[in-house]
Design an enzyme around this catalytic site. Structure first.
Site, PDB file in Angstrom:
ATOM      1  N   ASP A   1       0.788  -1.054  -0.089  1.00 39.41           N
ATOM      2  CA  ASP A   1      -0.083   0.001  -0.099  1.00 39.41           C
ATOM      3  C   ASP A   1       0.785   1.266  -0.057  1.00 39.41           C
ATOM      4  O   ASP A   1       0.192   2.285  -0.105  1.00 39.41           O
ATOM      5  CB  ASP A   1      -0.992  -0.048   1.133  1.00 39.41           C
ATOM      6  CG  ASP A   1      -2.007   0.991   1.137  1.00 39.41           C
ATOM      7  OD1 ASP A   1      -2.670   1.192  -0.085  1.00 39.41           O
ATOM      8  OD2 ASP A   1      -2.595   1.553   2.096  1.00 39.41           O
TER       9      ASP A   1
ATOM     10  N   SER B   1      -7.906   5.234  -0.458  1.00 43.43           N
ATOM     11  CA  SER B   1      -7.988   4.094  -1.062  1.00 43.43           C
ATOM     12  C   SER B   1      -9.354   3.364  -0.826  1.00 43.43           C
ATOM     13  O   SER B   1      -9.934   3.770   0.352  1.00 43.43           O
ATOM     14  CB  SER B   1      -6.966   3.239  -0.507  1.00 43.43           C
ATOM     15  OG  SER B   1      -5.703   3.676  -0.638  1.00 43.43           O
TER      16      SER B   1
ATOM     17  N   GLN C   1      -5.156  -1.816  -6.933  1.00 41.20           N
ATOM     18  CA  GLN C   1      -5.954  -1.057  -6.081  1.00 41.20           C
ATOM     19  C   GLN C   1      -6.747   0.081  -6.484  1.00 41.20           C
ATOM     20  O   GLN C   1      -6.223   0.421  -7.860  1.00 41.20           O
ATOM     21  CB  GLN C   1      -4.628  -0.147  -5.159  1.00 41.20           C
ATOM     22  CG  GLN C   1      -5.757   0.624  -4.027  1.00 41.20           C
ATOM     23  CD  GLN C   1      -4.707   1.013  -2.880  1.00 41.20           C
ATOM     24  OE1 GLN C   1      -4.549   2.292  -2.857  1.00 41.20           O
ATOM     25  NE2 GLN C   1      -4.016   0.329  -2.203  1.00 41.20           N
TER      26      GLN C   1
END
Length: 283
Positions: free
Chosen positions: A204, A223, A273
Site C-alpha cells: 500500500d 483508498s 488498488q
C-alpha cells in the site's frame, strides 16, 4: 512458497530498527480468533492509520488460524473507514473454510466498535506446478545501492526506501512514489508467512496514479479497495522492486496495478488498488 533464501547479512543497528515492525505484527490473542494489533510508537505525524498496516495485521491474524502447511496466496480488502493511529485495532477472524488444499478467512479490523477494513485472505498448501511469469522487472532501473535514501518518508521507521520514480506534488502533499526499491530495516525471522504479511504492508506504499497529472485543483482521495496475489516466497529484509502503473480513471475513481520483483527478477506478488479521485481544496 516454502523455499526461502537465507536472511541477508545486516548490521546490528539495523536489526534493532526492525523491532518496531515486528512489534506491529506481534498480535495479542484476546480470545479464540480475536487479536489486538498495536501501532508504530511515537508516530504523531500520521493521525490516521496506514492502510497497509491494517492489511498486514489482518493477514497476520488470519495466518495464526490456519494449519502450518499453508501459505498466503491472496488478499482482498475494502477500506471502509479511516482508522485512528492513537487506538489499537481489534481483529476478528472468521474461519470460512478449511479444505484439503485451501483455507479461507474473513477478517474484520475494528476500532470503536466499527469495521475500518474488511479483508478476505486465502491460504494454499504448497504444491509443485507449472512455472511462468509474463512480466520481468522494468528495464533500466538503477540498483538500490546507486540511489540515495530519502531524507524522510512516512514509512521510515518500517522500510528502507530507494525511490526511482515519483509523481508531481499535489497541493500540500509531496509527490507519491510509483517505482521504488524497498526492504525492512533489518533481518526478519525465517517465517514465510511473516514475510508475506510484511509484503502486504509494503503493497500500500505509493500509488500508480502518481504517474497521472495532478490537475487543477489537484485530485486527492483515500483508498477504496486493495488486492495482492502472492506468487513466490521472498525475503522482505532484502531489496524488492515495486512498480505501480495507472490503468483507468473514471467516475471519480482511479485504478492501478503493480508488481513486486526480487533482486533475481522473480515476480513475488501482483497488486491492484482503486481509490477516490476528487478535487483537493485546502481548507
Amino acid at each position: 512458497m516454502t523455499d526461502q533464501p537465507a536472511a541477508p547479512d545486516r548490521g546490528e543497528a539495523e536489526s534493532r530498527d526492525v523491532a518496531e515492525l515486528l512489534r506491529v505484527l506481534d498480535l495479542e490473542e484476546l480470545d479464540r480468533d480475536i487479536f489486538r494489533g498495536v501501532n508504530p510508537a511515537g508516530d504523531v505525524r500520521r493521525p490516521r492509520l496506514f492502510g497497509g498496516q491494517v492489511a498486514a495485521q489482518a493477514a497476520r491474524a488470519a495466518s495464526l488460524t490456519v494449519p502450518d502447511d499453508r501459505s498466503l496466496h491472496s488478499l482482498h480488502g475494502y477500506f471502509l473507514r479511516a482508522g485512528r493511529a492513537d487506538r489499537p485495532t481489534i481483529l476478528h477472524v472468521d474461519r470460512d473454510r478449511d479444505g484439503g488444499s485451501y483455507s479461507a478467512r474473513h477478517v474484520a479490523a475494528v476500532q470503536d466498535g466499527e469495521v475500518i477494513m474488511s479483508v478476505l485472505a486465502s491460504f494454499h498448501v504448497d504444491e509443485d506446478g507449472p512455472e511462468f511469469q509474463a512480466l520481468g522487472p522494468p528495464p533500466d532501473v538503477p540498483p538500490p545501492d546507486d540511489l540515495p535514501a530519502p531524507n524522510f518518508t512516512p514509512h521510515a521507521a518500517i522500510f528502507d526506501l530507494r525511490v526511482v520514480g515519483r509523481g508531481e506534488p499535489r497541493g500540500d502533499f509531496p509527490g507519491s512514489p510509483h517505482q521504488f526499491w524497498a526492504r525492512a530495516r533489518g533481518p526478519l525471522p525465517d517465517d514465510p508467512l511473516l514475510h508475506a504479511c510484511v509484503l502486504a504492508y509494503l503493497s500500500d506504499v505509493g500509488t500508480g496514479l502518481a504517474k497521472l497529472p495532478p490537475g487543477d485543483p489537484p485530485w486527492m482521495g483515500p483508498s477504496l479497495d486493495h488486492a495482492v496475489w502472492f506468487h513466490h516466497a521472498g525475503r522482505m529484509d532484502d531489496w524488492v522492486l515495486v512498480d505501480l502503473v495507472p490503468m483507468a480513471a473514471a467516475g471519480a475513481r482511479g485504478f492501478y496495478t503493480g508488481t513486486v520483483h526480487d533482486l533475481a527478477g522473480r515476480l513475488l506478488a501482483t497488486i491492484a488498488q482503486e481509490h477516490v479521485m476528487r478535487p483537493y481544496v485546502r481548507s
